[in-house]
Design a protein around this motif. Structure first.
Motif, PDB file in Angstrom:
ATOM      1  N   GLY A 283      13.182   1.436   4.847  1.00 56.30           N
ATOM      2  CA  GLY A 283      12.562   1.745   3.565  1.00 56.30           C
ATOM      3  C   GLY A 283      11.193   1.109   3.402  1.00 56.30           C
ATOM      4  O   GLY A 283      10.436   1.483   2.505  1.00 56.30           O
ATOM      5  N   ILE A 284      10.869   0.137   4.278  1.00 63.20           N
ATOM      6  CA  ILE A 284       9.536  -0.478   4.279  1.00 63.20           C
ATOM      7  C   ILE A 284       8.754   0.148   5.420  1.00 63.20           C
ATOM      8  O   ILE A 284       9.103  -0.016   6.588  1.00 63.20           O
ATOM      9  CB  ILE A 284       9.633  -2.005   4.438  1.00 63.20           C
ATOM     10  N   LYS A 285       7.702   0.869   5.081  1.00 62.06           N
ATOM     11  CA  LYS A 285       6.985   1.677   6.070  1.00 62.06           C
ATOM     12  C   LYS A 285       6.142   0.849   7.028  1.00 62.06           C
ATOM     13  O   LYS A 285       6.020   1.189   8.206  1.00 62.06           O
ATOM     14  CB  LYS A 285       6.106   2.706   5.350  1.00 62.06           C
ATOM     15  N   ASP A 286       5.511  -0.215   6.533  1.00 58.51           N
ATOM     16  CA  ASP A 286       4.667  -1.053   7.384  1.00 58.51           C
ATOM     17  C   ASP A 286       5.005  -2.516   7.143  1.00 58.51           C
ATOM     18  O   ASP A 286       4.542  -3.122   6.165  1.00 58.51           O
ATOM     19  CB  ASP A 286       3.181  -0.807   7.087  1.00 58.51           C
ATOM     20  N   PRO A 287       5.820  -3.124   8.014  1.00 57.42           N
ATOM     21  CA  PRO A 287       6.234  -4.517   7.814  1.00 57.42           C
ATOM     22  C   PRO A 287       5.077  -5.503   7.739  1.00 57.42           C
ATOM     23  O   PRO A 287       5.216  -6.584   7.167  1.00 57.42           O
ATOM     24  CB  PRO A 287       7.114  -4.792   9.049  1.00 57.42           C
ATOM     25  N   ARG A 288       3.920  -5.134   8.289  1.00 51.38           N
ATOM     26  CA  ARG A 288       2.772  -6.057   8.263  1.00 51.38           C
ATOM     27  C   ARG A 288       2.271  -6.312   6.847  1.00 51.38           C
ATOM     28  O   ARG A 288       1.641  -7.336   6.588  1.00 51.38           O
ATOM     29  CB  ARG A 288       1.630  -5.503   9.134  1.00 51.38           C
ATOM     30  N   GLU A 289       2.533  -5.380   5.937  1.00 51.80           N
ATOM     31  CA  GLU A 289       2.036  -5.554   4.575  1.00 51.80           C
ATOM     32  C   GLU A 289       3.091  -6.115   3.630  1.00 51.80           C
ATOM     33  O   GLU A 289       2.879  -6.163   2.414  1.00 51.80           O
ATOM     34  CB  GLU A 289       1.486  -4.241   4.032  1.00 51.80           C
ATOM     35  N   ILE A 290       4.205  -6.585   4.169  1.00 54.12           N
ATOM     36  CA  ILE A 290       5.235  -7.209   3.323  1.00 54.12           C
ATOM     37  C   ILE A 290       4.642  -8.442   2.644  1.00 54.12           C
ATOM     38  O   ILE A 290       4.104  -9.324   3.309  1.00 54.12           O
ATOM     39  CB  ILE A 290       6.461  -7.627   4.158  1.00 54.12           C
ATOM     40  N   PRO A 291       4.723  -8.551   1.318  1.00 52.94           N
ATOM     41  CA  PRO A 291       4.281  -9.772   0.646  1.00 52.94           C
ATOM     42  C   PRO A 291       5.136 -10.956   1.103  1.00 52.94           C
ATOM     43  O   PRO A 291       6.350 -10.817   1.283  1.00 52.94           O
ATOM     44  CB  PRO A 291       4.505  -9.472  -0.843  1.00 52.94           C
ATOM     45  N   ASN A 292       4.513 -12.089   1.266  1.00 49.64           N
ATOM     46  CA  ASN A 292       5.225 -13.246   1.809  1.00 49.64           C
ATOM     47  C   ASN A 292       6.527 -13.570   1.055  1.00 49.64           C
ATOM     48  O   ASN A 292       7.527 -13.918   1.689  1.00 49.64           O
ATOM     49  CB  ASN A 292       4.297 -14.463   1.802  1.00 49.64           C
ATOM     50  N   PRO A 293       6.566 -13.478  -0.284  1.00 52.63           N
ATOM     51  CA  PRO A 293       7.813 -13.802  -0.995  1.00 52.63           C
ATOM     52  C   PRO A 293       9.006 -12.929  -0.602  1.00 52.63           C
ATOM     53  O   PRO A 293      10.154 -13.334  -0.761  1.00 52.63           O
ATOM     54  CB  PRO A 293       7.440 -13.588  -2.467  1.00 52.63           C
ATOM     55  N   ASP A 294       8.740 -11.718  -0.098  1.00 50.22           N
ATOM     56  CA  ASP A 294       9.839 -10.805   0.246  1.00 50.22           C
ATOM     57  C   ASP A 294      10.487 -11.132   1.594  1.00 50.22           C
ATOM     58  O   ASP A 294      11.624 -10.725   1.846  1.00 50.22           O
ATOM     59  CB  ASP A 294       9.342  -9.355   0.294  1.00 50.22           C
ATOM     60  N   LEU A 295       9.759 -11.836   2.457  1.00 49.55           N
ATOM     61  CA  LEU A 295      10.228 -11.992   3.839  1.00 49.55           C
ATOM     62  C   LEU A 295      11.564 -12.712   3.930  1.00 49.55           C
ATOM     63  O   LEU A 295      12.480 -12.242   4.613  1.00 49.55           O
ATOM     64  CB  LEU A 295       9.179 -12.728   4.679  1.00 49.55           C
ATOM     65  N   ASP A 296      11.689 -13.861   3.267  1.00 46.51           N
ATOM     66  CA  ASP A 296      12.931 -14.630   3.377  1.00 46.51           C
ATOM     67  C   ASP A 296      14.127 -13.836   2.853  1.00 46.51           C
ATOM     68  O   ASP A 296      15.220 -13.879   3.433  1.00 46.51           O
ATOM     69  CB  ASP A 296      12.816 -15.956   2.623  1.00 46.51           C
ATOM     70  N   ALA A 297      13.932 -13.121   1.751  1.00 48.50           N
ATOM     71  CA  ALA A 297      15.023 -12.311   1.196  1.00 48.50           C
ATOM     72  C   ALA A 297      15.453 -11.241   2.200  1.00 48.50           C
ATOM     73  O   ALA A 297      16.653 -10.981   2.386  1.00 48.50           O
ATOM     74  CB  ALA A 297      14.590 -11.665  -0.114  1.00 48.50           C
TER      75      ALA A 297
ATOM     76  N   ALA B 292       0.852  -1.200   0.000  1.00 42.11           N
ATOM     77  CA  ALA B 292       0.000   0.000   0.000  1.00 42.11           C
ATOM     78  C   ALA B 292       0.888   1.251   0.000  1.00 42.11           C
ATOM     79  O   ALA B 292       0.600   2.238  -0.678  1.00 42.11           O
ATOM     80  CB  ALA B 292      -0.926   0.007   1.208  1.00 42.11           C
ATOM     81  N   GLN B 293       1.991   1.174   0.778  1.00 48.45           N
ATOM     82  CA  GLN B 293       2.989   2.246   0.802  1.00 48.45           C
ATOM     83  C   GLN B 293       4.258   1.715   0.144  1.00 48.45           C
ATOM     84  O   GLN B 293       4.917   0.839   0.691  1.00 48.45           O
ATOM     85  CB  GLN B 293       3.298   2.671   2.245  1.00 48.45           C
ATOM     86  N   LYS B 294       4.557   2.195  -1.039  1.00 47.54           N
ATOM     87  CA  LYS B 294       5.680   1.684  -1.811  1.00 47.54           C
ATOM     88  C   LYS B 294       6.995   1.768  -1.023  1.00 47.54           C
ATOM     89  O   LYS B 294       7.287   2.804  -0.408  1.00 47.54           O
ATOM     90  CB  LYS B 294       5.833   2.479  -3.105  1.00 47.54           C
ATOM     91  N   PRO B 295       7.806   0.710  -1.006  1.00 44.86           N
ATOM     92  CA  PRO B 295       9.112   0.764  -0.336  1.00 44.86           C
ATOM     93  C   PRO B 295      10.041   1.774  -1.004  1.00 44.86           C
ATOM     94  O   PRO B 295       9.897   2.066  -2.190  1.00 44.86           O
ATOM     95  CB  PRO B 295       9.650  -0.667  -0.508  1.00 44.86           C
ATOM     96  N   GLU B 296      10.972   2.298  -0.222  1.00 47.93           N
ATOM     97  CA  GLU B 296      11.984   3.201  -0.772  1.00 47.93           C
ATOM     98  C   GLU B 296      13.112   2.339  -1.348  1.00 47.93           C
ATOM     99  O   GLU B 296      13.865   1.703  -0.610  1.00 47.93           O
ATOM    100  CB  GLU B 296      12.521   4.108   0.334  1.00 47.93           C
ATOM    101  N   LEU B 297      13.214   2.325  -2.665  1.00 51.65           N
ATOM    102  CA  LEU B 297      14.199   1.491  -3.337  1.00 51.65           C
ATOM    103  C   LEU B 297      15.330   2.331  -3.906  1.00 51.65           C
ATOM    104  O   LEU B 297      15.159   3.509  -4.213  1.00 51.65           O
ATOM    105  CB  LEU B 297      13.530   0.700  -4.472  1.00 51.65           C
ATOM    106  N   SER B 298      16.493   1.709  -4.047  1.00 50.78           N
ATOM    107  CA  SER B 298      17.643   2.380  -4.647  1.00 50.78           C
ATOM    108  C   SER B 298      17.432   2.460  -6.157  1.00 50.78           C
ATOM    109  O   SER B 298      16.461   1.920  -6.702  1.00 50.78           O
ATOM    110  CB  SER B 298      18.923   1.597  -4.338  1.00 50.78           C
ATOM    111  N   VAL B 299      18.350   3.103  -6.836  1.00 48.67           N
ATOM    112  CA  VAL B 299      18.248   3.207  -8.292  1.00 48.67           C
ATOM    113  C   VAL B 299      18.324   1.825  -8.944  1.00 48.67           C
ATOM    114  O   VAL B 299      17.875   1.633 -10.073  1.00 48.67           O
ATOM    115  CB  VAL B 299      19.360   4.123  -8.854  1.00 48.67           C
ATOM    116  N   ASP B 300      18.900   0.855  -8.221  1.00 40.97           N
ATOM    117  CA  ASP B 300      18.992  -0.515  -8.728  1.00 40.97           C
ATOM    118  C   ASP B 300      17.781  -1.349  -8.337  1.00 40.97           C
ATOM    119  O   ASP B 300      17.749  -2.567  -8.572  1.00 40.97           O
ATOM    120  CB  ASP B 300      20.259  -1.197  -8.193  1.00 40.97           C
TER     121      ASP B 300
END
Length: 282
Positions: A73-87, A27-35
């Motif tokens: 850079g992730i504003k609300d960890p509760r909304e992290i999609p499951n595939p992102d957690l392990d990474a 819902a709140q886009k993560p702050e990502l680097s240029v890469d």
């Protein structure tokens, strides 16, 4: 942010990681680097201690607090999609303890305990990425756009499973319990778990498109989607659930090739990324 120069020294990212979701489904886009990567800080001693509390890990509170500090850079960890957690967890371990992790595994052939060194950056180099969107076609008239479970919803599913197991153990340890009452208790618990699963599946539906309607009517209202999910046929509901579970499992490939030092047997070792044990060994 504190003006303390000592604190500032520890607020710079130690590593960066590419999210399997590509930063989508937030819902709140993560702050990502240029890469397209998110910065990850090393854990503090307090963070490490929080991962040693089983109760707080079970309900997710410790996990959310540590990620909020280590991945700002992730504003609300509760909304992290499951595939992102392990990474994210692998990157947190790299930032905190370094690239290598020692692990033990018993040979499935001779049961000899073997010790191995896992190179964690190798895991992050073999990450399956999610598609920008996933659509399930139920028939020629209806298509459904879905997203993965969030970390919060996955924790809820785990809590539901624990609730059912606790109920079963209580009934097994009460030999004098009335059979009718026991059956009703099990039925009630399973019904609640089923209702909650339906709610989580509904929450993973982004939109439903009615192709046969004029100009392809698109429904995005969560209440209407939930009502619709509740009246689907078994096969239609199953098709959506399977796809949601499938994309929720995408991400870090947590295996490595191993060979027993005793008998020479070769097999694949599963690398656990559960926070309660993943950060326990250096």
């Amino acid at each position: 942010m504190s003006d303390n120069p000592l604190v500032k020294y520890y607020t710079d990212p130690k590593t960066y990681v590419k999210l399997p979701s590509g930063g989508n489904y937030y819902a709140q886009k993560p702050e990502l680097s240029v890469d397209g990567e998110v910065g990850v800080l090393a854990m503090t001693a307090i963070d490490e201690m929080m991962f040693q509390s089983p109760d707080n890990l079970l309900n997710g509170e410790s996990l959310f607090k540590v990620i909020a500090r280590c991945v700002p850079g992730i504003k609300d960890p509760r909304e992290i999609p499951n595939p992102d957690l392990d990474a994210i967890l692998v990157a947190m371990r790299i930032a905190t303890y370094g690239n290598d992790m020692e692990t033990n595994a018993n040979c499935p052939s001779c049961n000899h305990e073997n010790s191995y060194t896992v190179n964690l950056p190798t895991l992050l180099a073999n990450v399956d990425m999610l598609e920008d969107e996933t659509v399930v076609s139920l028939n020629d008239d209806i298509s459904v756009k879905v997203k993965p479970f969030t970390v919060a919803s996955s924790i809820m599913l785990a809590l539901y499973a624990v609730e059912v197991q606790q109920m079963q153990r209580q009934l097994q340890s009460s030999p004098n319990i009335d059979e009718v009452a026991a059956a009703e208790a099990i039925r009630s618990t399973l019904a609640k778990s089923s209702d909650r699963l339906v709610e989580l599946i509904a929450a993973s539906v982004l939109e439903v498109t009615l192709v046969s309607e004029p100009e392809n009517t698109v429904v995005t209202d969560p209440t209407q989607i939930k009502e619709w999910i509740e009246v689907l046929t078994v096969s239609e509901y199953k098709a959506i659930r399977i796809k949601v579970e499938e994309i929720s499992a995408i991400g870090v490939q947590k295996t490595m090739n191993a060979q027993c030092t005793e008998c020479g047997h070769a097999w694949e070792v599963q690398i656990g990324v559960d926070p309660s044990s993943f950060f326990a060994t250096r």
